[in-house]
Design a protein around this motif. Structure first.
Motif, PDB file in Angstrom:
ATOM      1  N   PRO A 148       0.813  -1.220   0.000  1.00 22.03           N
ATOM      2  CA  PRO A 148       0.000   0.000   0.000  1.00 22.03           C
ATOM      3  C   PRO A 148       0.849   1.273   0.000  1.00 22.03           C
ATOM      4  O   PRO A 148       0.470   2.272  -0.618  1.00 22.03           O
ATOM      5  N   GLU A 149       2.001   1.234   0.657  1.00 23.78           N
ATOM      6  CA  GLU A 149       2.876   2.412   0.648  1.00 23.78           C
ATOM      7  C   GLU A 149       3.452   2.656  -0.741  1.00 23.78           C
ATOM      8  O   GLU A 149       3.567   3.817  -1.165  1.00 23.78           O
ATOM      9  N   TRP A 150       3.767   1.604  -1.474  1.00 21.80           N
ATOM     10  CA  TRP A 150       4.239   1.786  -2.854  1.00 21.80           C
ATOM     11  C   TRP A 150       3.137   2.413  -3.707  1.00 21.80           C
ATOM     12  O   TRP A 150       3.405   3.266  -4.560  1.00 21.80           O
ATOM     13  N   LEU A 151       1.893   2.012  -3.492  1.00 18.75           N
ATOM     14  CA  LEU A 151       0.768   2.594  -4.227  1.00 18.75           C
ATOM     15  C   LEU A 151       0.644   4.082  -3.909  1.00 18.75           C
ATOM     16  O   LEU A 151       0.511   4.918  -4.805  1.00 18.75           O
ATOM     17  N   GLN A 152       0.712   4.417  -2.633  1.00 19.51           N
ATOM     18  CA  GLN A 152       0.650   5.824  -2.239  1.00 19.51           C
ATOM     19  C   GLN A 152       1.831   6.599  -2.819  1.00 19.51           C
ATOM     20  O   GLN A 152       1.675   7.718  -3.311  1.00 19.51           O
ATOM     21  N   PHE A 153       3.011   5.994  -2.794  1.00 16.99           N
ATOM     22  CA  PHE A 153       4.203   6.637  -3.325  1.00 16.99           C
ATOM     23  C   PHE A 153       4.052   6.905  -4.819  1.00 16.99           C
ATOM     24  O   PHE A 153       4.481   7.956  -5.315  1.00 16.99           O
ATOM     25  N   ALA A 154       3.438   5.974  -5.538  1.00 19.19           N
ATOM     26  CA  ALA A 154       3.226   6.162  -6.988  1.00 19.19           C
ATOM     27  C   ALA A 154       2.387   7.407  -7.245  1.00 19.19           C
ATOM     28  O   ALA A 154       2.702   8.211  -8.130  1.00 19.19           O
ATOM     29  N   ASP A 155       1.314   7.585  -6.469  1.00 17.10           N
ATOM     30  CA  ASP A 155       0.487   8.782  -6.631  1.00 17.10           C
ATOM     31  C   ASP A 155       1.262  10.039  -6.238  1.00 17.10           C
ATOM     32  O   ASP A 155       1.206  11.053  -6.933  1.00 17.10           O
ATOM     33  N   MET A 156       2.001   9.968  -5.143  1.00 20.55           N
ATOM     34  CA  MET A 156       2.809  11.119  -4.716  1.00 20.55           C
ATOM     35  C   MET A 156       3.792  11.512  -5.813  1.00 20.55           C
ATOM     36  O   MET A 156       3.992  12.703  -6.081  1.00 20.55           O
ATOM     37  N   HIS A 157       4.392  10.522  -6.462  1.00 21.94           N
ATOM     38  CA  HIS A 157       5.370  10.790  -7.517  1.00 21.94           C
ATOM     39  C   HIS A 157       4.703  11.448  -8.730  1.00 21.94           C
ATOM     40  O   HIS A 157       5.230  12.404  -9.293  1.00 21.94           O
ATOM     41  N   LEU A 158       3.543  10.936  -9.129  1.00 17.92           N
ATOM     42  CA  LEU A 158       2.809  11.553 -10.247  1.00 17.92           C
ATOM     43  C   LEU A 158       2.477  13.014  -9.929  1.00 17.92           C
ATOM     44  O   LEU A 158       2.629  13.897 -10.782  1.00 17.92           O
ATOM     45  N   ARG A 159       2.030  13.277  -8.712  1.00 17.22           N
ATOM     46  CA  ARG A 159       1.671  14.649  -8.326  1.00 17.22           C
ATOM     47  C   ARG A 159       2.893  15.546  -8.219  1.00 17.22           C
ATOM     48  O   ARG A 159       2.839  16.729  -8.542  1.00 17.22           O
ATOM     49  N   HIS A 160       4.011  14.968  -7.778  1.00 16.86           N
ATOM     50  CA  HIS A 160       5.257  15.726  -7.667  1.00 16.86           C
ATOM     51  C   HIS A 160       5.647  16.344  -9.009  1.00 16.86           C
ATOM     52  O   HIS A 160       6.126  17.479  -9.072  1.00 16.86           O
TER      53      HIS A 160
END
Length: 176
Positions: A148-160
């Motif tokens: 789940p943290e990798w999933l959240q990180f993926a969204d954070m990266h896209l938004r970054h």
């Protein structure tokens, strides 16, 4: 950490915005670089595709075992997850590093790759729901993440990268 439904919904909303915006550019604009130290929009998309694909691989690995359960994120990683965002830092590469990210071959290819990425991530998120494994895998600089943290990180990266996209769009709009 956020619930899985919210995590995948956030990811889908963010990637959908990237996909929709892709339609507003012609191919020439997608491969135009503002300067030698910057990426084109097409290179940003290629970077997002490559990195998110890696994050999906990490989600898949975490759902197959219970390895590294006692391992943690670094303090910087914990801070990023608490704020659900990357730090607001602009990283400028040198020309050699910016050339490592390939230009896309076509706008259609980018579109298809982004759609496929979304489908893969949704399948990976579903595997998180269906597994009893809760393993972690190591991020190269931020410690260990669960699926789940990798999933959240993926969204954070896209938004970054949204700020970078806006800077490139402004450059393209002011080009004569």
């Amino acid at each position: 950490m956020q619930c899985l439904t919210k995590l995948i919904n956030d990811f889908n909303n963010t990637i959908d915005a990237w996909i929709a915006e892709l339609g507003t550019f012609d191919f020439e604009k997608l491969i135009t670089k503002p300067d030698a130290e910057s990426w084109s929009l097409g290179q940003v998309y290629m970077h997002l595709i490559n990195e998110t694909d890696y994050y999906i691989e990490q989600i898949e690995a975490s759902t197959n075992n219970n390895a590294n359960l006692s391992q943690e994120m670094t303090d910087i990683g914990k801070s990023m997850f608490r704020s659900n965002a990357f730090p607001e830092v602009k990283i400028k590469g040198d020309p050699a590093s910016t050339d490592k990210i390939q230009q896309p071959q076509s706008k259609t290819g980018l579109h298809d790759d982004m759609l496929a990425l979304k489908q893969r991530m949704n399948r990976a998120a579903q595997s998180l729901v269906n597994t009893t494994a809760t393993g972690k895998t190591q991020h190269p600089g931020l410690g260990y993440f669960s699926g789940p943290e990798w999933l959240q990180f993926a969204d954070m990266h896209l938004r970054h990268h949204l700020r970078q996209k806006e800077r490139i769009k402004n450059f393209l709009a002011n080009q004569h």
